[in-house]
Design a protein around this motif. Structure first.
Motif, PDB file in Angstrom:
ATOM      1  N   GLU A  11       0.940  -1.313   0.005  1.00 52.59           N
ATOM      2  CA  GLU A  11      -0.079   0.030   0.182  1.00 52.59           C
ATOM      3  C   GLU A  11       0.950   1.227   0.143  1.00 52.59           C
ATOM      4  N   ARG A  14       2.068   1.811  -3.336  1.00 53.14           N
ATOM      5  CA  ARG A  14       0.837   2.295  -4.426  1.00 53.14           C
ATOM      6  C   ARG A  14       0.793   3.631  -4.121  1.00 53.14           C
ATOM      7  N   GLU A  15       0.927   4.164  -2.713  1.00 57.67           N
ATOM      8  CA  GLU A  15       0.677   5.532  -2.424  1.00 57.67           C
ATOM      9  C   GLU A  15       1.705   6.431  -3.182  1.00 57.67           C
ATOM     10  N   ARG A  18       0.852   6.628  -6.934  1.00 56.67           N
ATOM     11  CA  ARG A  18      -0.317   7.551  -7.036  1.00 56.67           C
ATOM     12  C   ARG A  18       0.121   9.015  -6.781  1.00 56.67           C
ATOM     13  N   ALA A  19       1.015   9.125  -5.996  1.00 54.14           N
ATOM     14  CA  ALA A  19       1.446  10.706  -5.983  1.00 54.14           C
ATOM     15  C   ALA A  19       2.246  11.174  -6.992  1.00 54.14           C
ATOM     16  N   ALA A  22      -0.003  11.472 -10.156  1.00 60.20           N
ATOM     17  CA  ALA A  22      -0.739  12.755 -10.043  1.00 60.20           C
ATOM     18  C   ALA A  22      -0.424  14.007 -10.943  1.00 60.20           C
ATOM     19  N   THR A  25      -1.564  13.736 -15.006  1.00 55.31           N
ATOM     20  CA  THR A  25      -3.093  13.443 -15.330  1.00 55.31           C
ATOM     21  C   THR A  25      -3.503  13.972 -16.838  1.00 55.31           C
ATOM     22  N   LEU A  63      -4.099   4.751  -9.508  1.00 62.29           N
ATOM     23  CA  LEU A  63      -4.559   6.295  -9.647  1.00 62.29           C
ATOM     24  C   LEU A  63      -5.524   6.736  -8.179  1.00 62.29           C
ATOM     25  N   SER A  64      -5.125   8.049  -8.039  1.00 64.17           N
ATOM     26  CA  SER A  64      -5.921   8.445  -6.808  1.00 64.17           C
ATOM     27  C   SER A  64      -7.248   8.933  -7.401  1.00 64.17           C
ATOM     28  N   GLU A  65      -8.271   8.988  -6.451  1.00 63.90           N
ATOM     29  CA  GLU A  65      -9.857   9.412  -6.953  1.00 63.90           C
ATOM     30  C   GLU A  65      -9.399  10.589  -7.406  1.00 63.90           C
ATOM     31  N   ALA A  66      -8.751  11.566  -7.014  1.00 68.71           N
ATOM     32  CA  ALA A  66      -8.751  12.926  -7.689  1.00 68.71           C
ATOM     33  C   ALA A  66      -8.196  12.871  -9.055  1.00 68.71           C
ATOM     34  N   SER A  67      -7.144  11.879  -9.422  1.00 70.89           N
ATOM     35  CA  SER A  67      -6.533  11.747 -10.656  1.00 70.89           C
ATOM     36  C   SER A  67      -7.704  11.114 -11.668  1.00 70.89           C
TER      37      SER A  67
END
Length: 86
Positions: A11, A14-15, A18-19, A22, A25, A63-67
C-alpha cells in the motif's frame, strides 16, 4: 525484465505511485484519447466513454480518486463531439 521487481506493490508503494502519477493526469488523459481514436470500434463519445471506464478500472489501483476524476473530465471534454464528424 528485471527479476528483482516485486510482483505486487505494498500500500505504501501504491501511494507513492499515485502521488507520482498525479502530476501526469493531462498526459494520461491525452494518451487515452489518442488510444481511443485509434480503435476502429470506437465511433462516438458513448463508446469512447465506455472504453475510458474500462481503462480506468484497469488503472485504478495506481490512480488516486482525484486523478481518476481529472482524467475522466479531460477525456470526456476531448471526445464530446465525437460521432458524426468521425
Amino acid at each position: 525484465a528485471d527479476a528483482t521487481l516485486p510482483l505486487t506493490l505494498t500500500e505504501a508503494q501504491r501511494e507513492r505511485v499515485r502521488a507520482a502519477i498525479a502530476g501526469y493526469t493531462t498526459r494520461i488523459a491525452g494518451a487515452l484519447v489518442e488510444e481511443a481514436a485509434a480503435l476502429d470500434d470506437i465511433q462516438d463519445a458513448v463508446a469512447a466513454a465506455d472504453y475510458l471506464e474500462e481503462r480506468l478500472d484497469f488503472l485504478a489501483p495506481l490512480l488516486s480518486e482525484a486523478s481518476i476524476d481529472t482524467i475522466r473530465e479531460m477525456f470526456r471534454g476531448a471526445v464530446r463531439s465525437w460521432g458524426a464528424a468521425r
